[in-house]
Design a protein around this motif. Structure first.
Motif, PDB file in Angstrom:
ATOM      1  N   THR A  75      45.801  59.416  20.357  1.00  0.00           N
ATOM      2  CA  THR A  75      45.379  60.704  19.810  1.00  0.00           C
ATOM      3  C   THR A  75      46.531  61.619  19.404  1.00  0.00           C
ATOM      4  O   THR A  75      46.305  62.780  19.057  1.00  0.00           O
ATOM      5  CB  THR A  75      44.499  61.452  20.834  1.00  0.00           C
ATOM      6  N   GLY A  76      47.741  61.118  19.433  1.00  0.00           N
ATOM      7  CA  GLY A  76      48.881  61.947  19.055  1.00  0.00           C
ATOM      8  C   GLY A  76      48.858  62.324  17.581  1.00  0.00           C
ATOM      9  O   GLY A  76      48.226  61.647  16.759  1.00  0.00           O
ATOM     10  N   SER A  77      49.543  63.384  17.226  1.00  0.00           N
ATOM     11  CA  SER A  77      49.572  63.852  15.847  1.00  0.00           C
ATOM     12  C   SER A  77      50.939  63.610  15.220  1.00  0.00           C
ATOM     13  O   SER A  77      51.915  63.300  15.905  1.00  0.00           O
ATOM     14  CB  SER A  77      49.219  65.343  15.786  1.00  0.00           C
ATOM     15  N   GLY A  78      51.003  63.769  13.922  1.00  0.00           N
ATOM     16  CA  GLY A  78      52.259  63.627  13.214  1.00  0.00           C
ATOM     17  C   GLY A  78      52.730  62.183  13.121  1.00  0.00           C
ATOM     18  O   GLY A  78      51.994  61.234  13.433  1.00  0.00           O
TER      19      GLY A  78
ATOM     20  N   LYS B 162      55.091  60.653  14.902  1.00  0.00           N
ATOM     21  CA  LYS B 162      55.211  60.009  16.206  1.00  0.00           C
ATOM     22  C   LYS B 162      53.859  59.518  16.704  1.00  0.00           C
ATOM     23  O   LYS B 162      53.741  58.401  17.225  1.00  0.00           O
ATOM     24  CB  LYS B 162      55.814  60.977  17.226  1.00  0.00           C
ATOM     25  N   GLY B 163      52.831  60.368  16.533  1.00  0.00           N
ATOM     26  CA  GLY B 163      51.502  59.967  16.972  1.00  0.00           C
ATOM     27  C   GLY B 163      50.996  58.764  16.210  1.00  0.00           C
ATOM     28  O   GLY B 163      50.383  57.860  16.782  1.00  0.00           O
ATOM     29  N   ALA B 164      51.248  58.741  14.908  1.00  0.00           N
ATOM     30  CA  ALA B 164      50.802  57.613  14.079  1.00  0.00           C
ATOM     31  C   ALA B 164      51.516  56.326  14.470  1.00  0.00           C
ATOM     32  O   ALA B 164      50.903  55.256  14.541  1.00  0.00           O
ATOM     33  CB  ALA B 164      51.050  57.927  12.606  1.00  0.00           C
ATOM     34  N   LEU B 165      52.816  56.425  14.744  1.00  0.00           N
ATOM     35  CA  LEU B 165      53.582  55.244  15.136  1.00  0.00           C
ATOM     36  C   LEU B 165      53.133  54.728  16.504  1.00  0.00           C
ATOM     37  O   LEU B 165      53.023  53.512  16.710  1.00  0.00           O
ATOM     38  CB  LEU B 165      55.077  55.567  15.151  1.00  0.00           C
ATOM     39  N   THR B 166      52.904  55.667  17.422  1.00  0.00           N
ATOM     40  CA  THR B 166      52.439  55.275  18.759  1.00  0.00           C
ATOM     41  C   THR B 166      51.086  54.584  18.678  1.00  0.00           C
ATOM     42  O   THR B 166      50.857  53.551  19.307  1.00  0.00           O
ATOM     43  CB  THR B 166      52.330  56.516  19.677  1.00  0.00           C
ATOM     44  N   ARG B 167      50.187  55.164  17.902  1.00  0.00           N
ATOM     45  CA  ARG B 167      48.858  54.585  17.737  1.00  0.00           C
ATOM     46  C   ARG B 167      48.936  53.194  17.109  1.00  0.00           C
ATOM     47  O   ARG B 167      48.270  52.258  17.552  1.00  0.00           O
ATOM     48  CB  ARG B 167      48.000  55.520  16.872  1.00  0.00           C
ATOM     49  N   ALA B 168      49.771  53.048  16.090  1.00  0.00           N
ATOM     50  CA  ALA B 168      49.927  51.760  15.416  1.00  0.00           C
ATOM     51  C   ALA B 168      50.488  50.709  16.373  1.00  0.00           C
ATOM     52  O   ALA B 168      50.067  49.539  16.358  1.00  0.00           O
ATOM     53  CB  ALA B 168      50.842  51.907  14.202  1.00  0.00           C
TER      54      ALA B 168
END
Length: 221
Positions: free
Chosen positions: A66-69, A71-77
């Motif tokens: 659920t992170g944003s930006g 960093k959030g997109a990379l973590t989610r991926a």
């Protein structure tokens, strides 16, 4: 994303850490199967998928998705790429929801990874298994492959943000078959017997001393 991560990250991780892997032939190449492991480190859910040639789904805190930006997109991926599935651990209905998610994975003929202890061992002992793993095996009618990890608690200790180069071993035991074995046995008793059988097999692979009690999740686990 999974295909990319598994084809690039897994070989690289094996080349760097050179884990000692035994018994991999016990993991079925196809069909629903549960990989039930001891739990020593956050890294366990990365180590197992890296050494198993088929996709293994694990549950992970929904916060990771659920992170944003950027960093959030990379973590989610990253978490999606290694086969993680989000679950809200603070939701009172999370346990039921996680079991339903696991049954969906197994129903599709995929592999599902689970830690019967419920949370990481903070003292190196093997804690008593909770019966959710048996519920899954008995309901889905799939085999359970016990997994014994050693050394992962040193790979990424609690509080450490970077993995270390340390010896790690992963041992897979013969599948435990449950289908048709417990007809006429009360469900609660069947679940307890299956769980204890799984934990005995895990202990034989991990070599850990048994705690004899349930483990409780630490506030920051």
């Amino acid at each position: 994303m999974y295909a990319v991560v598994h084809s690039v990250v897994a070989p690289l991780a094996r080349a760097v850490w050179r884990p000692d892997v035994t018994g991999l032939e016990h993991v079925p190449a196809t069909g629903g199967v549960i990989l039930a492991s001891n739990h020593l480190s956050f890294a366990d859910s990365v180590v197992i998928p890296c050494v198993v040639p088929r996709r293994v789904a694990f549950l992970a805190k929904s916060d990771y998705f659920t992170g944003s930006g950027v960093k959030g997109a990379l973590t989610r991926a990253w978490f999606e790429g290694i086969g993680m599935l989000p679950v809200d651990r603070d939701d009172s209905k999370a346990a039921i929801a996680s079991l339903d998610t696991a049954l969906q994975v197994l129903g599709r003929g995929e592999a599902f990874g689970i830690y019967p202890e419920g949370t990481r061992s903070r003292d190196g002992r093997l804690y008593r298994g909770r019966t959710g793993v048996a519920h899954l095996a008995l309901t889905a009618g799939v085999p359970v492959v016990p997994v014994g990890l050693r050394g992962t608690e040193k790979l990424q200790p609690v509080g450490s943000s970077r993995p270390r180069i340390v010896p790690v071993s992963v041992a897979f035991g013969p599948p435990i078959q449950v289908a048709g074995r417990f007809e006429g046995v009360p469900l609660g008793r069947a679940r307890r017997e299956v769980t204890d059988e799984i934990m005995t097999a895990i202990q034989a692979l991990s070599g850990q001393p048994e705690a004899g009690i349930y483990n409780e999740r630490a506030p920051d686990a």
